[in-house]
Design a protein around this motif. Structure first.
Motif, short mmCIF file in Angstrom:
data_model
loop_
_atom_site.label_atom_id
_atom_site.label_comp_id
_atom_site.label_asym_id
_atom_site.label_seq_id
_atom_site.Cartn_x
_atom_site.Cartn_y
_atom_site.Cartn_z
N ILE A 153 0.85 -1.27 -0.05
CA ILE A 153 0.01 0.02 -0.08
C ILE A 153 1.07 1.11 0.01
CG2 ILE A 153 -0.43 0.41 2.43
CD1 ILE A 153 -3.10 0.08 -0.18
N THR A 154 2.00 1.15 0.68
CA THR A 154 2.88 2.43 0.72
C THR A 154 3.44 2.67 -1.02
OG1 THR A 154 3.75 1.83 2.90
CG2 THR A 154 4.96 3.21 1.42
N CYS A 155 3.84 1.55 -1.44
CA CYS A 155 4.31 1.48 -2.74
C CYS A 155 3.28 2.30 -3.70
CB CYS A 155 4.77 0.37 -3.14
SG CYS A 155 6.39 -0.19 -2.66
N VAL A 156 1.97 1.80 -3.76
CA VAL A 156 0.92 2.22 -4.41
C VAL A 156 0.70 3.81 -4.11
CG1 VAL A 156 -1.51 2.42 -4.58
CG2 VAL A 156 -0.20 0.09 -4.62
N ALA A 157 0.92 4.27 -2.69
CA ALA A 157 0.56 5.56 -2.44
C ALA A 157 1.88 6.58 -3.00
CB ALA A 157 0.60 5.51 -0.93
N ILE A 158 3.00 5.90 -2.89
CA ILE A 158 3.93 6.78 -3.35
C ILE A 158 4.07 7.05 -5.01
CG2 ILE A 158 6.59 6.49 -4.18
CD1 ILE A 158 6.87 4.79 -1.53
N LYS A 159 3.54 5.96 -5.75
CA LYS A 159 3.17 6.00 -7.07
C LYS A 159 2.29 6.93 -7.48
CE LYS A 159 5.49 1.70 -8.48
NZ LYS A 159 5.49 0.44 -9.09
N GLU A 160 1.15 6.95 -6.67
CA GLU A 160 0.15 7.89 -6.91
C GLU A 160 0.36 9.34 -6.71
OE1 GLU A 160 -3.93 8.58 -8.12
OE2 GLU A 160 -2.84 7.04 -8.50
N GLY A 212 -6.09 17.56 -9.28
CA GLY A 212 -7.37 17.81 -9.14
C GLY A 212 -7.90 18.74 -8.08
N GLN A 213 -9.31 18.65 -8.16
CA GLN A 213 -10.06 19.36 -7.00
C GLN A 213 -9.80 19.12 -5.88
OE1 GLN A 213 -12.24 21.77 -8.13
NE2 GLN A 213 -12.87 22.33 -6.13
N GLU A 214 -9.47 17.83 -5.27
CA GLU A 214 -9.28 17.41 -4.00
C GLU A 214 -8.20 17.89 -3.44
OE1 GLU A 214 -9.79 15.19 -6.40
OE2 GLU A 214 -11.94 14.58 -6.08
N ILE A 215 -7.05 18.09 -4.27
CA ILE A 215 -5.65 18.44 -3.78
C ILE A 215 -5.58 19.70 -3.44
CG2 ILE A 215 -3.17 18.34 -4.46
CD1 ILE A 215 -4.25 15.43 -3.75
N GLU A 216 -6.42 20.55 -4.54
CA GLU A 216 -6.45 22.18 -4.19
C GLU A 216 -7.19 22.20 -3.01
OE1 GLU A 216 -8.10 23.98 -7.72
OE2 GLU A 216 -6.64 22.71 -8.99
N GLU A 217 -8.37 21.52 -2.51
CA GLU A 217 -9.19 21.71 -1.50
C GLU A 217 -8.22 21.46 -0.38
OE1 GLU A 217 -12.64 19.55 -1.96
OE2 GLU A 217 -13.33 20.59 -3.45
N ASN A 218 -7.16 20.63 -0.31
CA ASN A 218 -6.38 19.94 0.93
C ASN A 218 -5.13 21.10 0.92
OD1 ASN A 218 -8.09 18.16 2.05
ND2 ASN A 218 -7.78 16.69 0.41
N SER A 262 -1.19 12.94 2.26
CA SER A 262 -2.37 12.99 3.22
C SER A 262 -3.69 12.54 2.23
CB SER A 262 -2.71 14.25 3.80
OG SER A 262 -1.60 14.84 4.59
N GLU A 263 -3.94 13.18 1.03
CA GLU A 263 -4.97 12.67 0.23
C GLU A 263 -4.65 11.37 -0.26
OE1 GLU A 263 -8.41 12.77 -1.67
OE2 GLU A 263 -7.64 14.25 -0.21
N VAL A 264 -3.61 11.03 -0.78
CA VAL A 264 -3.21 9.71 -1.38
C VAL A 264 -3.26 8.64 -0.38
CG1 VAL A 264 -1.24 8.25 -2.40
CG2 VAL A 264 -2.22 10.56 -3.25
N LEU A 265 -2.73 8.68 0.81
CA LEU A 265 -2.77 7.63 2.02
C LEU A 265 -4.04 7.50 2.30
CD1 LEU A 265 0.13 8.41 4.14
CD2 LEU A 265 -0.38 6.20 2.89
N THR A 266 -4.84 8.70 2.37
CA THR A 266 -6.41 8.45 2.73
C THR A 266 -7.13 7.47 1.69
OG1 THR A 266 -6.57 10.52 3.99
CG2 THR A 266 -8.64 9.54 3.18
N ARG A 267 -6.90 7.99 0.27
CA ARG A 267 -7.53 7.15 -0.59
C ARG A 267 -7.10 5.69 -0.93
NH1 ARG A 267 -6.88 10.91 -6.05
NH2 ARG A 267 -7.80 12.83 -5.22
N ALA A 268 -5.81 5.43 -0.69
CA ALA A 268 -5.22 4.12 -0.48
C ALA A 268 -5.97 3.39 0.64
CB ALA A 268 -3.54 4.13 -0.62
N LEU A 269 -5.88 3.73 1.71
CA LEU A 269 -6.40 2.97 2.80
C LEU A 269 -8.02 2.76 2.85
CD1 LEU A 269 -4.27 4.88 5.51
CD2 LEU A 269 -3.91 2.27 4.66
N ASN A 270 -8.36 3.59 2.12
CA ASN A 270 -10.00 3.40 2.08
C ASN A 270 -10.61 2.73 1.02
OD1 ASN A 270 -10.64 4.97 4.28
ND2 ASN A 270 -10.70 6.97 3.11
N GLY A 271 -9.30 1.92 0.12
CA GLY A 271 -9.49 1.23 -1.11
C GLY A 271 -10.10 2.13 -2.24
N GLU A 272 -9.86 3.42 -2.38
CA GLU A 272 -10.32 4.12 -3.41
C GLU A 272 -9.08 4.27 -4.74
OE1 GLU A 272 -11.30 7.95 -2.21
OE2 GLU A 272 -12.27 7.39 -0.49
#
Length: 67
Positions: free
Chosen positions: A18-25, A36-42, A48-58
């Motif tokens: 999951i760490t490798c996936v988050a790094i690549k994303e 995208g919009q989510e990164i701008e809003e954060n 933080s955004e990528v780890l949240t997405r990865a851990l939530n299965g998104e």
């Protein structure tokens, strides 16, 4: 948004994978215009955004068959 530490601690699957996936994303989203919009809003908090997405299965990925 901050790094979801409680979710990260409770994660029971392969943490290395999951760490490798988050790094690549994160690398992809750090390119100009790809965040995208989510990164701008954060406020540009890509990790933080990528780890949240990865851990939530998104973020969906296929692990390579290493046999």
């Amino acid at each position: 948004m901050s790094i979801p530490l409680n979710t990260l601690i409770d994660f029971e699957d392969n943490i290395y994978e999951i760490t490798c996936v988050a790094i690549k994303e994160a690398i992809i989203l750090s390119n100009p215009g790809c965040g995208g919009q989510e990164i701008e809003e954060n406020n540009g908090k890509i990790v933080s955004e990528v780890l949240t997405r990865a851990l939530n299965g998104e973020i969906h990925f296929d692990a390579p068959d290493l046999r």
